[in-house]
Motif scaffolding. Sequence first.
Motif, mmCIF file in Angstrom:
data_model
loop_
_atom_site.group_PDB
_atom_site.id
_atom_site.type_symbol
_atom_site.label_atom_id
_atom_site.label_comp_id
_atom_site.label_asym_id
_atom_site.label_seq_id
_atom_site.Cartn_x
_atom_site.Cartn_y
_atom_site.Cartn_z
ATOM 1 N N ALA A 1 30.452 -47.395 40.090
ATOM 2 C CA ALA A 1 30.955 -46.120 39.569
ATOM 3 C C ALA A 1 30.799 -46.068 38.053
ATOM 4 O O ALA A 1 30.377 -45.049 37.498
ATOM 5 C CB ALA A 1 32.413 -45.926 39.964
ATOM 6 N N ALA A 2 31.101 -47.176 37.382
ATOM 7 C CA ALA A 2 30.983 -47.222 35.920
ATOM 8 C C ALA A 2 29.530 -47.327 35.469
ATOM 9 O O ALA A 2 29.128 -46.682 34.499
ATOM 10 C CB ALA A 2 31.792 -48.396 35.380
ATOM 11 N N ALA A 3 28.735 -48.124 36.154
ATOM 12 C CA ALA A 3 27.336 -48.318 35.754
ATOM 13 C C ALA A 3 26.535 -47.028 35.888
ATOM 14 O O ALA A 3 25.644 -46.755 35.072
ATOM 15 C CB ALA A 3 26.695 -49.420 36.588
ATOM 16 N N GLY A 4 26.826 -46.237 36.883
ATOM 17 C CA GLY A 4 26.122 -44.973 37.048
ATOM 18 C C GLY A 4 26.387 -44.021 35.906
ATOM 19 O O GLY A 4 25.501 -43.259 35.508
ATOM 20 N N ILE A 5 27.583 -44.069 35.357
ATOM 21 C CA ILE A 5 27.905 -43.209 34.217
ATOM 22 C C ILE A 5 27.097 -43.630 32.994
ATOM 23 O O ILE A 5 26.744 -42.806 32.167
ATOM 24 C CB ILE A 5 29.424 -43.212 33.948
ATOM 25 N N VAL A 6 26.746 -44.899 32.904
ATOM 26 C CA VAL A 6 25.916 -45.377 31.803
ATOM 27 C C VAL A 6 24.454 -44.955 31.997
ATOM 28 O O VAL A 6 23.790 -44.565 31.049
ATOM 29 C CB VAL A 6 26.017 -46.918 31.680
ATOM 30 N N THR A 7 23.958 -45.022 33.228
ATOM 31 C CA THR A 7 22.533 -44.730 33.465
ATOM 32 C C THR A 7 22.233 -43.238 33.611
ATOM 33 O O THR A 7 21.123 -42.818 33.317
ATOM 34 C CB THR A 7 22.022 -45.460 34.726
ATOM 35 N N ALA A 8 23.181 -42.456 34.094
ATOM 36 C CA ALA A 8 22.972 -41.009 34.276
ATOM 37 C C ALA A 8 24.276 -40.285 33.975
ATOM 38 O O ALA A 8 24.959 -39.810 34.875
ATOM 39 C CB ALA A 8 22.514 -40.717 35.703
ATOM 40 N N PRO A 9 24.655 -40.191 32.695
ATOM 41 C CA PRO A 9 26.004 -39.779 32.315
ATOM 42 C C PRO A 9 26.570 -38.525 32.982
ATOM 43 O O PRO A 9 27.519 -38.625 33.751
ATOM 44 C CB PRO A 9 25.907 -39.592 30.806
ATOM 45 N N ALA A 10 26.043 -37.378 32.734
ATOM 46 C CA ALA A 10 26.665 -36.149 33.240
ATOM 47 C C ALA A 10 26.467 -35.969 34.732
ATOM 48 O O ALA A 10 27.368 -35.542 35.442
ATOM 49 C CB ALA A 10 26.118 -34.948 32.492
ATOM 50 N N ALA A 11 25.297 -36.303 35.215
ATOM 51 C CA ALA A 11 24.986 -36.082 36.631
ATOM 52 C C ALA A 11 25.745 -37.017 37.550
ATOM 53 O O ALA A 11 25.931 -36.718 38.733
ATOM 54 C CB ALA A 11 23.479 -36.232 36.852
ATOM 55 N N TRP A 12 26.193 -38.142 37.052
ATOM 56 C CA TRP A 12 26.823 -39.163 37.898
ATOM 57 C C TRP A 12 28.312 -38.903 38.114
ATOM 58 O O TRP A 12 28.924 -39.507 38.987
ATOM 59 C CB TRP A 12 26.629 -40.540 37.261
ATOM 60 N N LEU A 13 28.936 -38.037 37.373
ATOM 61 C CA LEU A 13 30.395 -37.867 37.444
ATOM 62 C C LEU A 13 30.925 -37.611 38.855
ATOM 63 O O LEU A 13 31.876 -38.276 39.279
ATOM 64 C CB LEU A 13 30.856 -36.779 36.475
#
Length: 122
Positions: A89-101
């Motif tokens: 959940a946290a790593a996705g926010i790093v790799t694709a910030p807005a789209a991953w929320l």
Amino acid sequence: MNSSSQRLVAAALAALGVASAIPIPLAGLDFAGVINIFGIDAGDVPTGLLTLVTAGSVLTIGVLILAAVATVLAATGSSAARPLLIVTAAAGIVTAPAAWLPTGVLLGTAAYLVGQQTPHRV
């Protein structure tokens, strides 16, 4: 809600999160010109930016694979599911910030539900 049904709900939420995030790296790779799925044209974007988009998309695919593994672990009741769900959940926010929320929220909720099924010792 018993432990078995809570585990399955957590796995279903995580699976929904993974499935909903699949277009994110595909759109990035399409924008970078690596694949052509959506017909996105990068126009006159600098090569450096296209390289960053490609790298972020590849990393996002890696995070999605880890999230899929965490989903299976959650479905089987493994104790490794919760930390892996939190990390993805946290790593996705790093790799694709807005789209991953939205995906991050689903994976975080799944991690919460998985954590609720094991009793805490004092």
